[in-house]
Write a protein that holds these residues in place. Structure first.
Motif, PDB file in Angstrom:
ATOM      1  N   MET A  47       0.146  -2.574  -9.022  1.00 10.05           N
ATOM      2  CA  MET A  47      -0.954  -2.912  -9.848  1.00 10.05           C
ATOM      3  C   MET A  47       0.136  -4.324  -9.889  1.00 10.05           C
ATOM      4  O   MET A  47      -0.953  -4.962 -10.746  1.00 10.05           O
ATOM      5  CB  MET A  47      -0.583  -1.655 -11.206  1.00 10.05           C
ATOM      6  CG  MET A  47      -0.976  -2.838 -11.896  1.00 10.05           C
ATOM      7  SD  MET A  47      -2.841  -2.853 -12.129  1.00 10.05           S
ATOM      8  CE  MET A  47      -3.664  -4.359 -12.973  1.00 10.05           C
ATOM      9  N   ARG A  48       1.263  -4.358  -9.918  1.00 12.07           N
ATOM     10  CA  ARG A  48       2.710  -5.798 -10.128  1.00 12.07           C
ATOM     11  C   ARG A  48       1.113  -6.281  -9.287  1.00 12.07           C
ATOM     12  O   ARG A  48       1.076  -7.944  -9.708  1.00 12.07           O
ATOM     13  CB  ARG A  48       3.538  -5.385  -9.428  1.00 12.07           C
ATOM     14  CG  ARG A  48       4.451  -5.791 -10.842  1.00 12.07           C
ATOM     15  CD  ARG A  48       6.103  -6.098 -10.346  1.00 12.07           C
ATOM     16  NE  ARG A  48       7.135  -5.470  -9.894  1.00 12.07           N
ATOM     17  CZ  ARG A  48       6.984  -3.939 -10.020  1.00 12.07           C
ATOM     18  NH1 ARG A  48       6.967  -3.023 -11.208  1.00 12.07           N
ATOM     19  NH2 ARG A  48       7.823  -3.149  -8.591  1.00 12.07           N
ATOM     20  N   ALA A  49       1.064  -6.632  -7.757  1.00  7.06           N
ATOM     21  CA  ALA A  49       0.681  -7.309  -7.165  1.00  7.06           C
ATOM     22  C   ALA A  49      -0.832  -7.730  -7.510  1.00  7.06           C
ATOM     23  O   ALA A  49      -0.814  -9.275  -7.381  1.00  7.06           O
ATOM     24  CB  ALA A  49       0.485  -6.784  -6.207  1.00  7.06           C
ATOM     25  N   VAL A  50      -1.819  -7.050  -7.798  1.00  8.25           N
ATOM     26  CA  VAL A  50      -3.113  -7.048  -8.551  1.00  8.25           C
ATOM     27  C   VAL A  50      -2.593  -8.843  -9.848  1.00  8.25           C
ATOM     28  O   VAL A  50      -3.029  -9.741 -10.508  1.00  8.25           O
ATOM     29  CB  VAL A  50      -3.569  -6.214  -8.816  1.00  8.25           C
ATOM     30  CG1 VAL A  50      -5.120  -6.816 -10.189  1.00  8.25           C
ATOM     31  CG2 VAL A  50      -3.771  -5.521  -7.920  1.00  8.25           C
ATOM     32  N   ALA A  58       0.987  -1.392   0.065  1.00 12.54           N
ATOM     33  CA  ALA A  58       0.367   0.052  -0.353  1.00 12.54           C
ATOM     34  C   ALA A  58       0.693   1.071  -0.172  1.00 12.54           C
ATOM     35  O   ALA A  58      -0.018   2.582  -0.449  1.00 12.54           O
ATOM     36  CB  ALA A  58      -1.094   0.119   1.530  1.00 12.54           C
ATOM     37  N   GLN A  59       2.256   1.377   0.653  1.00 10.76           N
ATOM     38  CA  GLN A  59       2.667   2.659   0.931  1.00 10.76           C
ATOM     39  C   GLN A  59       4.065   3.039  -0.497  1.00 10.76           C
ATOM     40  O   GLN A  59       4.687   3.263  -0.564  1.00 10.76           O
ATOM     41  CB  GLN A  59       3.323   2.347   2.021  1.00 10.76           C
ATOM     42  CG  GLN A  59       3.117   2.366   2.763  1.00 10.76           C
ATOM     43  CD  GLN A  59       1.800   3.160   3.047  1.00 10.76           C
ATOM     44  OE1 GLN A  59       1.704   4.705   2.788  1.00 10.76           O
ATOM     45  NE2 GLN A  59       0.322   3.282   3.314  1.00 10.76           N
ATOM     46  N   GLN A  60       3.740   1.649  -1.674  1.00 13.53           N
ATOM     47  CA  GLN A  60       4.870   2.119  -2.678  1.00 13.53           C
ATOM     48  C   GLN A  60       3.889   2.235  -4.139  1.00 13.53           C
ATOM     49  O   GLN A  60       2.852   2.991  -3.451  1.00 13.53           O
ATOM     50  CB  GLN A  60       4.664   0.550  -3.418  1.00 13.53           C
ATOM     51  CG  GLN A  60       5.356  -0.582  -2.269  1.00 13.53           C
ATOM     52  CD  GLN A  60       6.522  -0.184  -1.329  1.00 13.53           C
ATOM     53  OE1 GLN A  60       7.487  -0.078  -2.747  1.00 13.53           O
ATOM     54  NE2 GLN A  60       7.189  -0.032  -0.077  1.00 13.53           N
ATOM     55  N   VAL A  64      -8.174   6.057  -0.398  1.00 12.39           N
ATOM     56  CA  VAL A  64      -8.031   6.849   0.299  1.00 12.39           C
ATOM     57  C   VAL A  64      -5.874   5.421   1.369  1.00 12.39           C
ATOM     58  O   VAL A  64      -5.517   6.661   1.349  1.00 12.39           O
ATOM     59  CB  VAL A  64      -8.789   6.568   1.747  1.00 12.39           C
ATOM     60  CG1 VAL A  64      -8.586   7.406   2.367  1.00 12.39           C
ATOM     61  CG2 VAL A  64     -10.015   7.097   1.100  1.00 12.39           C
ATOM     62  N   ASN A  65      -6.558   4.390   1.242  1.00 22.30           N
ATOM     63  CA  ASN A  65      -5.575   3.759   1.896  1.00 22.30           C
ATOM     64  C   ASN A  65      -4.238   3.207   1.388  1.00 22.30           C
ATOM     65  O   ASN A  65      -3.226   2.617   1.632  1.00 22.30           O
ATOM     66  CB  ASN A  65      -5.823   2.906   2.918  1.00 22.30           C
ATOM     67  CG  ASN A  65      -7.180   1.655   2.462  1.00 22.30           C
ATOM     68  OD1 ASN A  65      -7.004   1.820   1.116  1.00 22.30           O
ATOM     69  ND2 ASN A  65      -7.588   1.199   3.197  1.00 22.30           N
ATOM     70  N   VAL A  66      -4.365   4.092  -0.101  1.00 23.26           N
ATOM     71  CA  VAL A  66      -2.864   2.958  -0.972  1.00 23.26           C
ATOM     72  C   VAL A  66      -2.840   4.537  -1.580  1.00 23.26           C
ATOM     73  O   VAL A  66      -3.038   4.799  -3.112  1.00 23.26           O
ATOM     74  CB  VAL A  66      -3.806   1.720  -2.236  1.00 23.26           C
ATOM     75  CG1 VAL A  66      -2.567   1.685  -3.172  1.00 23.26           C
ATOM     76  CG2 VAL A  66      -5.277   0.901  -1.260  1.00 23.26           C
TER      77      VAL A  66
END
Length: 317
Positions: free
Chosen positions: A45-48, A37-39, A85-87
């Motif tokens: 998107m890579r994680a998705v 989340a802080q990247q 909000v948190n990303v």
């Protein structure tokens, strides 16, 4: 065998979950990554993409006809973008286009996470059989969604039913959203805990200051803990009554971590609701706990994609 399946994504600040779901809401394959989340946005998107890659490795992937995405918001379904909000790395991020590209052009349906949980509860849970319902998630934030006239009502951008940011206290605390006295500012888990601590509640020897710890203290009769949950219940009651008065719902379903407090929340909530829901057409309103649990986001994202499928089939006849 499995004819049409949908791929579902549930995207939050902590985890990105994916699944292949059948027409009965059964989860047949799963994948998950932690949300970075802080990247920057491309890292998220890579994680998705990795979650989708895992699903694509399933022998069932060839049966997937569309993709449903439930995302922390705000989302903009009309533009296909998300700004959770948190990303912070995702602002107006073109998630729908990116997912469509990765999946080889499958149709993609995007909704907010509150609407996703509403879809799940209406399809499989406590709102089943109700044509007019409000479903809420009360956890770190307070989100929600509406079912009106038997259909999910996401609104043009996919955020309709966002009860957390109805103001229920005109001169209340400033909310990070910019308004004052929002339901979320009073009823979310962190705000229940904050209020209890400000009023002098002392955590146990383990030092746990979560809303869950406040709930334990409230069950044991700690008056400050009880009062903090009563205040949250009052805020929820006012928001639910306002919604019911506006759009005529007959059931409000509440899920999320704070709902796990059980009677500590639901008893004062039902009692206070009678003070706010006073007009004849809202007096029969019931409030019940959610039933779909931790997979609600995935099941609801799948439901949203499935309800779009008949349009596609109708168009192809």
């Amino acid at each position: 065998m499995h004819t049409d399946l949908v791929a579902a994504l549930d995207i939050g600040g902590t985890k990105i979950a994916g699944a292949l779901v059948d027409g009965d809401g059964r989860i047949l394959a799963r994948a998950q990554r932690a949300t970075p989340a802080q990247q920057d946005g491309e890292t998220v998107m890579r994680a998705v993409a990795e979650v989708l890659g895992d699903l694509a490795g399933s022998p069932l992937w060839g049966h997937a006809r569309s993709v449903g995405i439930g995302s922390a918001g705000p989302v903009d379904a009309s533009a296909g973008t998300v700004s959770p909000v948190n990303v912070p790395g995702w602002r107006d991020f073109p998630l729908v286009d990116r997912v469509r590209t990765i999946t080889g052009g499958l149709p993609v349906e995007l909704i907010g996470d509150g609407v996703a949980i509403t879809a799940a509860e209406h399809w499989q849970g406590a709102a089943r059989g109700h044509d007019n319902a409000l479903c809420m998630v009360v956890s770190t934030g307070v989100g929600g969604g509406l079912v009106l006239g038997g259909r999910l009502h996401p609104g043009p951008t996919g955020n309709a039913g966002h009860i957390g940011h109805i103001s229920v206290d005109l001169d209340g605390d400033p909310c990070p959203c910019g308004s004052r006295g929002c339901v979320e500012r009073i009823a979310s888990g962190p705000n229940i805990a904050r209020r209890a601590l400000e009023q002098g509640w002392l955590p146990g020897p383990d030092g746990d200051t979560s809303a869950a710890a406040v709930a334990v203290a409230a069950r044991a009769g700690d008056p400050v803990a009880v009062a903090s949950f009563e205040r949250a219940a009052q805020a929820l009651a006012a928001g639910i009554a306002a919604t019911a008065t506006l759009v005529e719902i007959d059931i409000a379903v509440i899920g999320g971590g704070v709902a796990n407090a059980g009677d500590v929340l639901f008893t004062p909530l039902r009692k206070t609701l009678t003070d706010y829901a006073t007009l004849s057409f809202v007096q029969r309103l019931t409030v019940v706990p959610a039933q779909t649990g931790t997979d609600a986001g995935l099941v609801g994202a799948a439901a949203a994609a499935l309800t779009r499928l008949p349009d596609v089939q109708a168009a192809s006849h």
